[in-house]
Write an enzyme that holds these catalytic residues in place. Sequence first.
Site: not given
Length: 438
Positions: A94, A272, A288, A386
């Site tokens: 991202e 998030k 993990d 972004h």
Amino acid sequence: MSTNHHRVGECRMSTSRVSGFYKLSPQERLKLVADARLLSEEEKQILSGDTPFPLKSANAMIENAVGVMSIPLGIATNFKINGVDRFVTMATEEASVVAAASNAARTAYELGGFFTSLSGSIMRGQIQVIDLPDPYGAMARIYENKQGILDRCNAKDPTLVSLGGGAIDVEVHVIERAKEPMLVIHLLVDTRDAMGANAVNTMAEAVAPYIEEVTGGRVVLRIISNLADRRLVRARAVFSAEELGGAEIVRNIIRAYEFAECDPYRATTHNKGIMNGISAVVLATGNDTRAVESGAHAYASVSGRYRSLTRWEINKDGNLVGTIELPMAVGIVGGATKSHPTASMSLKVMDIQNAEELAGTIAAVGLAQNLAAMRALAAEGIQKGHMALHARNLAVMAGAKDDQIDEVVKQAILAKDVRYDRILELTKQLQAGVANEN
């Protein structure tokens, strides 16, 4: 402001503050980091991907392997954690994540950086027992035989015990909300510098026959819990109001945080953003990501309402104070942390010596990532930075050559239009102009 950070072109450094790091070529960044961490030529080739991860190794890690998928590995700068400067490796696809973490860390650097703590390295193994006529009597019998349970568990992992870890306690719960009462036994295992899933699961399976003997019931599930509430990491930092853009920006950040605290729809996206940073470091170190993510989201809900994993306040000086607390089941031994060479290189680049340092670093990145997202939302909006970075991906998709990407992106940003069709048009125009010149 201190001027002890390094300028572009210097090779060795004792600080993570590097002015213009993003302006360097990937090869120059690699050299700078490699010189700072004394990486060998072989290690540099592993980190850069020039020595690819072999298919035979991939086949040993998963079943039905047919290839390897590469993920970009970036370096977040400006992180000072418990007084130690660290380059932070982040594996993510991202755009803007690495830059956002670096920029947020910069606003805390001169005020001391990040400070972290870990509650311990205890993981839980759960053993489910059913077909019990007297579940509370069975609970009592388990406690009466606790030492026998612990001894059988520790016999399965003498190496862990020799390192100061192993099964240390037992908790017993009667669950009456099911169709029939069941007993759930929690093995509390100190896994030290390992994440611990293999050790805990092995112990839970090994002790199951003894549990059945003691309780008179039937064991069904024997598995680790990823809600690692005895392995909580905490991080805090003070962020300069001046560096963030002033008092109004700080107040808007507080309002954004309060929104997340009150509304689960906002909290989900808020968290998030935190996990954008956390998962990138977890992945880079071969840990993990699913275990960490599930534990984090479960912990955000322990109050009965899904809430922010971070807390934000304004101190007496008008600066922003951020804290984060969440489970962090990560390790530096076992699993892919050792079997994947890039994961090993990531730990070396960060100068991580134990699981506690890794957990603290990950939490610091999560806190920085959260601030960066709220700072953008509170000011110019999330899309400006972004989309500027996303435009590079679109330029590559449009067929721009390496020496054309920057110009295509520049023109798209000046036109305030970074849609794919516009970038494709700009790419074709640029390439047509080059062809005419030739």
